[in-house]
Scaffold this active site. Structure first.
Site, PDB file in Angstrom:
ATOM      1  N   HIS A   1      44.235  -0.695  17.648  1.00  0.00           N
ATOM      2  CA  HIS A   1      45.376  -0.620  18.565  1.00  0.00           C
ATOM      3  C   HIS A   1      45.031   0.262  19.766  1.00  0.00           C
ATOM      4  CE1 HIS A   1      47.986  -1.241  14.775  1.00  0.00           C
ATOM      5  NE2 HIS A   1      48.060  -2.360  15.463  1.00  0.00           N
TER       6      HIS A   1
ATOM      7  N   LYS B   1      57.813  -6.311   6.158  1.00  0.00           N
ATOM      8  CA  LYS B   1      56.831  -5.451   5.494  1.00  0.00           C
ATOM      9  C   LYS B   1      57.471  -4.136   5.070  1.00  0.00           C
ATOM     10  CE  LYS B   1      52.851  -7.102   8.170  1.00  0.00           C
ATOM     11  NZ  LYS B   1      51.822  -6.712   9.137  1.00  0.00           N
TER      12      LYS B   1
ATOM     13  N   ARG C   1      42.570 -10.612  16.617  1.00  0.00           N
ATOM     14  CA  ARG C   1      41.284 -10.405  15.954  1.00  0.00           C
ATOM     15  C   ARG C   1      40.564 -11.706  15.660  1.00  0.00           C
ATOM     16  NH1 ARG C   1      44.216  -7.505  11.179  1.00  0.00           N
ATOM     17  NH2 ARG C   1      45.487  -9.257  11.738  1.00  0.00           N
TER      18      ARG C   1
ATOM     19  N   SER D   1      46.535  -2.885   9.845  1.00  0.00           N
ATOM     20  CA  SER D   1      47.290  -1.754   9.309  1.00  0.00           C
ATOM     21  C   SER D   1      47.475  -1.899   7.803  1.00  0.00           C
ATOM     22  CB  SER D   1      48.649  -1.643  10.001  1.00  0.00           C
ATOM     23  OG  SER D   1      48.473  -1.283  11.355  1.00  0.00           O
TER      24      SER D   1
END
Length: 168
Positions: free
Chosen positions: A18, A42, A92, A130
């Protein structure tokens, strides 16, 4: 006119991936606003206030950045309120691209004035997420090279506190 980008995310936790994306974006935009939100799908390690405090600490020496809380509603509406010209997204891989493409198209349908700018993750961070950081840390793995130092210390403390609570 000032070029401002909005980088929304839960940042639970904020990773070096990030941070790399934010720093690279400051070379393109006059200002990058990091909007810390809650991902309702989440389970968070850090609450909203903790994530905002960590992001502010990590970004305090990165010129052209600001951290705000995203309090709900459409992110594209927040972007308009903040007078940003672009939503910033980091990806990504192709899976991320497909996900972000759908969001970008929906955002465009809601507000065609807001562009989405996608930055590819630097190669050394392409595998980072994360969720992966939290999983490795939860089992005592070393994540120090993947998160800023202040975030690493906060994660270690959080898991120690959780472990202490379980043993009471």
């Amino acid at each position: 006119m000032k070029k401002i980008a909005l980088f929304p995310g839960s940042f639970d936790p904020l990773t070096n991936g990030h941070l790399d994306t934010i720093e690279r974006a400051t070379n393109i935009f006059d200002e990058v606003i990091v909007a810390v939100s809650t991902n309702t799908t989440k389970k968070s390690l850090f609450n909203g206030e903790e994530r905002i405090a960590l992001a502010k600490e990590v970004l305090k020496d990165v010129p052209g950045t600001k951290v705000v809380r995203h309090t709900g509603g459409l992110t594209v509406d927040m972007a308009e309120e903040l007078h940003v010209s672009a939503m910033l997204r980091g990806i990504r891989n192709m899976k991320d691209y497909e996900y972000e493409e759908s969001i970008a198209m929906m955002n465009r349908s809601q507000n065609p004035k807001i562009e989405t700018v996608i930055l590819m993750a630097s190669e050394k961070y392409r595998f980072l997420s994360s969720s992966l950081i939290k999983e490795v840390a939860m089992f005592g793995g070393d994540i120090s090279e993947f998160v800023p130092s202040v975030v690493n210390q906060a994660i270690i403390k959080k898991y120690q506190d959780m472990s202490d609570d379980e043993h009471m």
